[in-house]
Design a protein around this motif. Structure first.
Motif, short mmCIF file in Angstrom:
data_model
loop_
_atom_site.label_atom_id
_atom_site.label_comp_id
_atom_site.label_asym_id
_atom_site.label_seq_id
_atom_site.Cartn_x
_atom_site.Cartn_y
_atom_site.Cartn_z
N SER A 293 0.83 -1.20 0.00
CA SER A 293 0.00 0.00 0.00
C SER A 293 0.87 1.26 0.00
CB SER A 293 -0.93 -0.01 1.21
OG SER A 293 -1.64 1.20 1.29
N ASN A 294 1.91 1.25 0.82
CA ASN A 294 2.82 2.40 0.86
C ASN A 294 3.58 2.56 -0.45
OD1 ASN A 294 2.13 3.38 3.39
ND2 ASN A 294 3.62 2.12 4.44
N TRP A 295 3.95 1.46 -1.09
CA TRP A 295 4.62 1.52 -2.40
C TRP A 295 3.69 2.19 -3.41
CZ3 TRP A 295 8.81 1.68 -5.12
CH2 TRP A 295 8.79 1.39 -6.47
N HIS A 296 2.43 1.80 -3.42
CA HIS A 296 1.46 2.42 -4.33
C HIS A 296 1.28 3.91 -4.02
CE1 HIS A 296 -0.47 -1.75 -5.19
NE2 HIS A 296 0.66 -1.57 -5.86
N ARG A 297 1.26 4.25 -2.74
CA ARG A 297 1.18 5.67 -2.35
C ARG A 297 2.40 6.42 -2.86
NH1 ARG A 297 0.81 6.16 3.68
NH2 ARG A 297 0.60 8.37 3.19
N HIS A 298 3.57 5.79 -2.76
CA HIS A 298 4.80 6.40 -3.27
C HIS A 298 4.69 6.64 -4.78
CE1 HIS A 298 8.95 7.16 -4.28
NE2 HIS A 298 8.94 6.10 -5.06
N LEU A 299 4.22 5.66 -5.53
CA LEU A 299 4.09 5.80 -6.97
C LEU A 299 3.14 6.93 -7.35
CD1 LEU A 299 3.95 2.07 -8.15
CD2 LEU A 299 5.87 3.68 -8.37
N ARG A 300 2.14 7.15 -6.51
CA ARG A 300 1.20 8.25 -6.77
C ARG A 300 1.72 9.59 -6.26
NH1 ARG A 300 -2.57 4.34 -4.67
NH2 ARG A 300 -2.62 5.50 -2.72
N GLY A 301 2.88 9.58 -5.59
CA GLY A 301 3.44 10.81 -5.04
C GLY A 301 2.74 11.26 -3.78
N GLU A 302 2.11 10.33 -3.07
CA GLU A 302 1.32 10.65 -1.88
C GLU A 302 1.96 10.16 -0.58
OE1 GLU A 302 -2.38 8.71 -2.67
OE2 GLU A 302 -2.90 10.09 -4.29
N LEU A 303 3.18 9.65 -0.63
CA LEU A 303 3.80 9.10 0.57
C LEU A 303 4.78 10.10 1.15
CD1 LEU A 303 4.07 6.60 2.40
CD2 LEU A 303 5.97 5.89 0.95
N PRO A 304 4.43 10.72 2.28
CA PRO A 304 5.36 11.67 2.90
C PRO A 304 6.69 10.98 3.21
CG PRO A 304 3.21 11.78 3.96
CD PRO A 304 3.19 10.58 3.04
N GLY A 305 7.77 11.58 2.79
CA GLY A 305 9.09 11.00 3.02
C GLY A 305 9.53 10.05 1.92
N GLY A 306 8.65 9.74 0.98
CA GLY A 306 9.01 8.87 -0.13
C GLY A 306 9.56 7.53 0.32
N LEU A 307 10.47 7.00 -0.48
CA LEU A 307 11.03 5.69 -0.17
C LEU A 307 11.79 5.65 1.14
CD1 LEU A 307 12.24 4.55 -3.71
CD2 LEU A 307 10.29 3.70 -2.41
#
Length: 75
Positions: free
Chosen positions: A12-26
């Motif tokens: 889920s966090n990986w998908h959020r990262h791909l959408r640019g929605e994960l604070p702090g990224g990878l």
């Protein structure tokens, strides 16, 4: 506390990262001492920075549209 399995949270966090929605990224989901394993890169790659390079390249190379729930992710 979430009842979701750790792998489900990670995906889920990986998908959020791909959408640019994960604070702090990878950086927010990769341990600093992680090991990247891939059948493409024949040897284990050690550490967050090199892992980020591989994952960023893979995300850019695979491209296409990923559907997550009702959201389409285009890379």
């Amino acid at each position: 506390m979430s009842s979701a399995a750790p792998i489900d949270i990670c995906i889920s966090n990986w998908h959020r990262h791909l959408r640019g929605e994960l604070p702090g990224g990878l950086d927010s989901i990769l341990h600093e001492d992680c090991t990247f394993l891939s059948p493409i890169v024949f040897t284990p790659q050690q550490g967050r920075e090199v892992t980020k390079l591989h994952l960023t390249a893979a995300g850019g190379t695979l491209g296409g549209t990923l559907t997550v729930g009702a959201v389409a992710v285009v890379s």
